[in-house]
Design a protein around this motif. Structure first.
Motif, PDB file in Angstrom:
ATOM      1  N   CYS A  70      62.747 -19.538 -21.153  1.00 26.56           N
ATOM      2  CA  CYS A  70      63.748 -19.221 -20.137  1.00 26.56           C
ATOM      3  C   CYS A  70      64.870 -18.424 -20.797  1.00 26.56           C
ATOM      4  O   CYS A  70      65.157 -18.610 -21.982  1.00 26.56           O
ATOM      5  N   GLY A  71      65.491 -17.546 -20.016  1.00 26.16           N
ATOM      6  CA  GLY A  71      66.553 -16.734 -20.568  1.00 26.16           C
ATOM      7  C   GLY A  71      67.536 -16.284 -19.519  1.00 26.16           C
ATOM      8  O   GLY A  71      67.418 -16.622 -18.343  1.00 26.16           O
ATOM      9  N   GLY A  72      68.504 -15.490 -19.974  1.00 29.66           N
ATOM     10  CA  GLY A  72      69.568 -15.064 -19.077  1.00 29.66           C
ATOM     11  C   GLY A  72      69.918 -13.598 -19.208  1.00 29.66           C
ATOM     12  O   GLY A  72      69.875 -13.030 -20.298  1.00 29.66           O
ATOM     13  N   VAL A  73      70.242 -13.029 -18.063  1.00 30.89           N
ATOM     14  CA  VAL A  73      70.855 -11.707 -18.011  1.00 30.89           C
ATOM     15  C   VAL A  73      72.331 -11.998 -17.742  1.00 30.89           C
ATOM     16  O   VAL A  73      72.712 -12.311 -16.619  1.00 30.89           O
ATOM     17  N   VAL A  74      73.138 -11.955 -18.806  1.00 28.99           N
ATOM     18  CA  VAL A  74      74.556 -12.305 -18.728  1.00 28.99           C
ATOM     19  C   VAL A  74      75.350 -11.037 -18.446  1.00 28.99           C
ATOM     20  O   VAL A  74      75.270 -10.064 -19.206  1.00 28.99           O
ATOM     21  N   ILE A  75      76.116 -11.057 -17.348  1.00 28.57           N
ATOM     22  CA  ILE A  75      76.935  -9.900 -16.969  1.00 28.57           C
ATOM     23  C   ILE A  75      78.392 -10.324 -16.910  1.00 28.57           C
ATOM     24  O   ILE A  75      78.745 -11.298 -16.244  1.00 28.57           O
ATOM     25  N   TYR A  76      79.222  -9.572 -17.633  1.00 27.28           N
ATOM     26  CA  TYR A  76      80.665  -9.784 -17.595  1.00 27.28           C
ATOM     27  C   TYR A  76      81.335  -8.430 -17.401  1.00 27.28           C
ATOM     28  O   TYR A  76      81.068  -7.486 -18.165  1.00 27.28           O
ATOM     29  N   ARG A  77      82.149  -8.334 -16.363  1.00 28.00           N
ATOM     30  CA  ARG A  77      82.833  -7.083 -16.008  1.00 28.00           C
ATOM     31  C   ARG A  77      81.864  -5.904 -15.939  1.00 28.00           C
ATOM     32  O   ARG A  77      82.156  -4.808 -16.406  1.00 28.00           O
ATOM     33  N   GLY A  78      80.698  -6.165 -15.364  1.00 34.31           N
ATOM     34  CA  GLY A  78      79.708  -5.131 -15.136  1.00 34.31           C
ATOM     35  C   GLY A  78      78.855  -4.767 -16.334  1.00 34.31           C
ATOM     36  O   GLY A  78      77.975  -3.920 -16.230  1.00 34.31           O
ATOM     37  N   LYS A  79      79.100  -5.402 -17.469  1.00 37.12           N
ATOM     38  CA  LYS A  79      78.331  -5.088 -18.684  1.00 37.12           C
ATOM     39  C   LYS A  79      77.377  -6.232 -19.021  1.00 37.12           C
ATOM     40  O   LYS A  79      77.655  -7.393 -18.741  1.00 37.12           O
ATOM     41  N   SER A 129      73.509 -16.398 -28.829  1.00 32.63           N
ATOM     42  CA  SER A 129      74.615 -15.445 -28.737  1.00 32.63           C
ATOM     43  C   SER A 129      76.005 -16.064 -28.857  1.00 32.63           C
ATOM     44  O   SER A 129      76.987 -15.331 -28.943  1.00 32.63           O
ATOM     45  N   GLY A 130      76.096 -17.381 -28.816  1.00 35.79           N
ATOM     46  CA  GLY A 130      77.406 -18.031 -28.828  1.00 35.79           C
ATOM     47  C   GLY A 130      78.117 -17.984 -27.489  1.00 35.79           C
ATOM     48  O   GLY A 130      79.238 -18.471 -27.359  1.00 35.79           O
ATOM     49  N   VAL A 131      77.483 -17.429 -26.470  1.00 33.89           N
ATOM     50  CA  VAL A 131      78.105 -17.253 -25.156  1.00 33.89           C
ATOM     51  C   VAL A 131      77.910 -18.502 -24.296  1.00 33.89           C
ATOM     52  O   VAL A 131      76.794 -18.994 -24.146  1.00 33.89           O
ATOM     53  N   ARG A 132      79.015 -18.983 -23.740  1.00 29.37           N
ATOM     54  CA  ARG A 132      78.960 -20.095 -22.786  1.00 29.37           C
ATOM     55  C   ARG A 132      78.903 -19.486 -21.387  1.00 29.37           C
ATOM     56  O   ARG A 132      79.923 -19.104 -20.821  1.00 29.37           O
ATOM     57  N   ALA A 133      77.693 -19.398 -20.879  1.00 36.79           N
ATOM     58  CA  ALA A 133      77.474 -18.729 -19.594  1.00 36.79           C
ATOM     59  C   ALA A 133      77.327 -19.747 -18.465  1.00 36.79           C
ATOM     60  O   ALA A 133      77.162 -20.949 -18.704  1.00 36.79           O
ATOM     61  N   ARG A 134      77.404 -19.234 -17.235  1.00 33.07           N
ATOM     62  CA  ARG A 134      77.156 -20.018 -16.029  1.00 33.07           C
ATOM     63  C   ARG A 134      76.075 -19.300 -15.220  1.00 33.07           C
ATOM     64  O   ARG A 134      76.095 -18.074 -15.106  1.00 33.07           O
ATOM     65  N   ILE A 135      75.176 -20.081 -14.659  1.00 29.95           N
ATOM     66  CA  ILE A 135      74.109 -19.497 -13.844  1.00 29.95           C
ATOM     67  C   ILE A 135      74.648 -19.130 -12.471  1.00 29.95           C
ATOM     68  O   ILE A 135      75.329 -19.924 -11.823  1.00 29.95           O
ATOM     69  N   VAL A 136      74.334 -17.913 -12.056  1.00 30.46           N
ATOM     70  CA  VAL A 136      74.672 -17.451 -10.710  1.00 30.46           C
ATOM     71  C   VAL A 136      73.470 -17.662  -9.798  1.00 30.46           C
ATOM     72  O   VAL A 136      73.599 -18.217  -8.719  1.00 30.46           O
ATOM     73  N   TYR A 180      67.427 -15.961 -15.386  1.00 31.42           N
ATOM     74  CA  TYR A 180      68.577 -16.271 -14.531  1.00 31.42           C
ATOM     75  C   TYR A 180      69.658 -15.216 -14.698  1.00 31.42           C
ATOM     76  O   TYR A 180      69.915 -14.753 -15.806  1.00 31.42           O
ATOM     77  N   LEU A 181      70.277 -14.861 -13.583  1.00 32.15           N
ATOM     78  CA  LEU A 181      71.478 -14.027 -13.614  1.00 32.15           C
ATOM     79  C   LEU A 181      72.629 -14.962 -13.960  1.00 32.15           C
ATOM     80  O   LEU A 181      72.777 -16.027 -13.351  1.00 32.15           O
ATOM     81  N   MET A 182      73.434 -14.564 -14.958  1.00 33.17           N
ATOM     82  CA  MET A 182      74.529 -15.411 -15.444  1.00 33.17           C
ATOM     83  C   MET A 182      75.817 -14.606 -15.578  1.00 33.17           C
ATOM     84  O   MET A 182      75.788 -13.378 -15.628  1.00 33.17           O
ATOM     85  N   THR A 183      76.913 -15.326 -15.655  1.00 33.40           N
ATOM     86  CA  THR A 183      78.207 -14.716 -15.951  1.00 33.40           C
ATOM     87  C   THR A 183      78.913 -15.568 -17.001  1.00 33.40           C
ATOM     88  O   THR A 183      78.458 -16.659 -17.339  1.00 33.40           O
ATOM     89  N   THR A 184      80.017 -15.052 -17.510  1.00 37.18           N
ATOM     90  CA  THR A 184      80.794 -15.761 -18.521  1.00 37.18           C
ATOM     91  C   THR A 184      82.256 -15.360 -18.370  1.00 37.18           C
ATOM     92  O   THR A 184      82.610 -14.644 -17.433  1.00 37.18           O
ATOM     93  N   ASP A 185      83.121 -15.805 -19.289  1.00 37.32           N
ATOM     94  CA  ASP A 185      84.560 -15.586 -19.163  1.00 37.32           C
ATOM     95  C   ASP A 185      85.152 -14.574 -20.129  1.00 37.32           C
ATOM     96  O   ASP A 185      86.354 -14.356 -20.124  1.00 37.32           O
ATOM     97  N   SER A 186      84.322 -13.988 -21.020  1.00 41.01           N
ATOM     98  CA  SER A 186      84.859 -13.031 -21.983  1.00 41.01           C
ATOM     99  C   SER A 186      83.723 -12.194 -22.572  1.00 41.01           C
ATOM    100  O   SER A 186      82.555 -12.479 -22.339  1.00 41.01           O
ATOM    101  N   PHE A 187      84.108 -11.195 -23.365  1.00 40.97           N
ATOM    102  CA  PHE A 187      83.135 -10.365 -24.060  1.00 40.97           C
ATOM    103  C   PHE A 187      82.712 -10.969 -25.402  1.00 40.97           C
ATOM    104  O   PHE A 187      81.992 -10.344 -26.161  1.00 40.97           O
ATOM    105  N   TYR A 188      83.139 -12.199 -25.683  1.00 40.31           N
ATOM    106  CA  TYR A 188      82.805 -12.835 -26.951  1.00 40.31           C
ATOM    107  C   TYR A 188      81.286 -13.008 -27.092  1.00 40.31           C
ATOM    108  O   TYR A 188      80.603 -13.406 -26.151  1.00 40.31           O
ATOM    109  N   SER A 189      80.780 -12.716 -28.282  1.00 45.97           N
ATOM    110  CA  SER A 189      79.404 -13.074 -28.637  1.00 45.97           C
ATOM    111  C   SER A 189      79.287 -13.110 -30.158  1.00 45.97           C
ATOM    112  O   SER A 189      80.015 -12.411 -30.861  1.00 45.97           O
ATOM    113  N   LYS A 190      78.401 -13.957 -30.633  1.00 45.83           N
ATOM    114  CA  LYS A 190      78.159 -14.080 -32.069  1.00 45.83           C
ATOM    115  C   LYS A 190      76.665 -14.320 -32.267  1.00 45.83           C
ATOM    116  O   LYS A 190      76.154 -15.386 -31.938  1.00 45.83           O
ATOM    117  N   PRO A 191      75.952 -13.320 -32.788  1.00 47.48           N
ATOM    118  CA  PRO A 191      74.498 -13.454 -32.922  1.00 47.48           C
ATOM    119  C   PRO A 191      74.090 -14.561 -33.880  1.00 47.48           C
ATOM    120  O   PRO A 191      74.730 -14.775 -34.903  1.00 47.48           O
TER     121      PRO A 191
END
Length: 146
Positions: free
Chosen positions: A7-16, A56-63, A87-98
């Motif tokens: 399972c995975g996510g397409v994380v979008i924040y501010r259109g990116k 990615s270190g991203v704390r996302a939410r499922i849309v 899942y389509l997801m969103t988050t609260d910032s551009f933060y990520s850490k591979p």
């Protein structure tokens, strides 16, 4: 043939869109979307959120659920038939850490056309198209808050 489910996510924040770059023992595996294997007793949504966070270190939410992709590959003389639930997801910032332990060496958020061209695998490009169409529909309906 071995059956596998991820399972995975397409994380979008501010259109990116969030992408990860994998380089396994100096062999580039290219840009990918975050995804991983379902653990025993784990719900698909929980797997997707956990894998996005771990890789990615991203704390996302499922849309919403976007769909599933399917592909096959061989490993040690066995064929693996893999299904990936997205899942389509969103988050609260551009933060990520591979996640270095999984050979991710870079991560970042990219405009749609950049992300589409960077992605290595056709099935991930197709999922990106589906997820981004959902994102645009939600945005047009004022149902996207990021």
């Amino acid at each position: 043939m071995i059956e596998a489910t991820s399972c995975g996510g397409v994380v979008i924040y501010r259109g990116k869109i969030l992408l990860l770059y994998k380089n396994y023992h100096d062999r580039s595996e290219g840009w990918v979307l975050p995804k991983g294997t379902v653990e025993e007793g784990e719900e698909f949504k929980d797997t997707a959120l956990r894998e996005v966070r771990e890789e990615s270190g991203v704390r996302a939410r499922i849309v919403k659920y976007v769909g599933k992709s399917n592909y096959t590959f061989s490993i040690m003389n066995n064929m693996v038939n893999k299904y990936v639930h997205w899942y389509l997801m969103t988050t609260d910032s551009f933060y990520s850490k591979p996640q270095r332990e999984e050979f991710f060496v870079d991560s970042g958020y990219y405009k749609y056309h950049e992300a589409w061209h960077l992605l290595k695998f056709p099935n991930e490009k197709q999922i990106l198209e589906q997820a981004y169409d959902e994102f645009l529909a939600l945005k047009r309906a004022n149902l996207w808050n990021r």
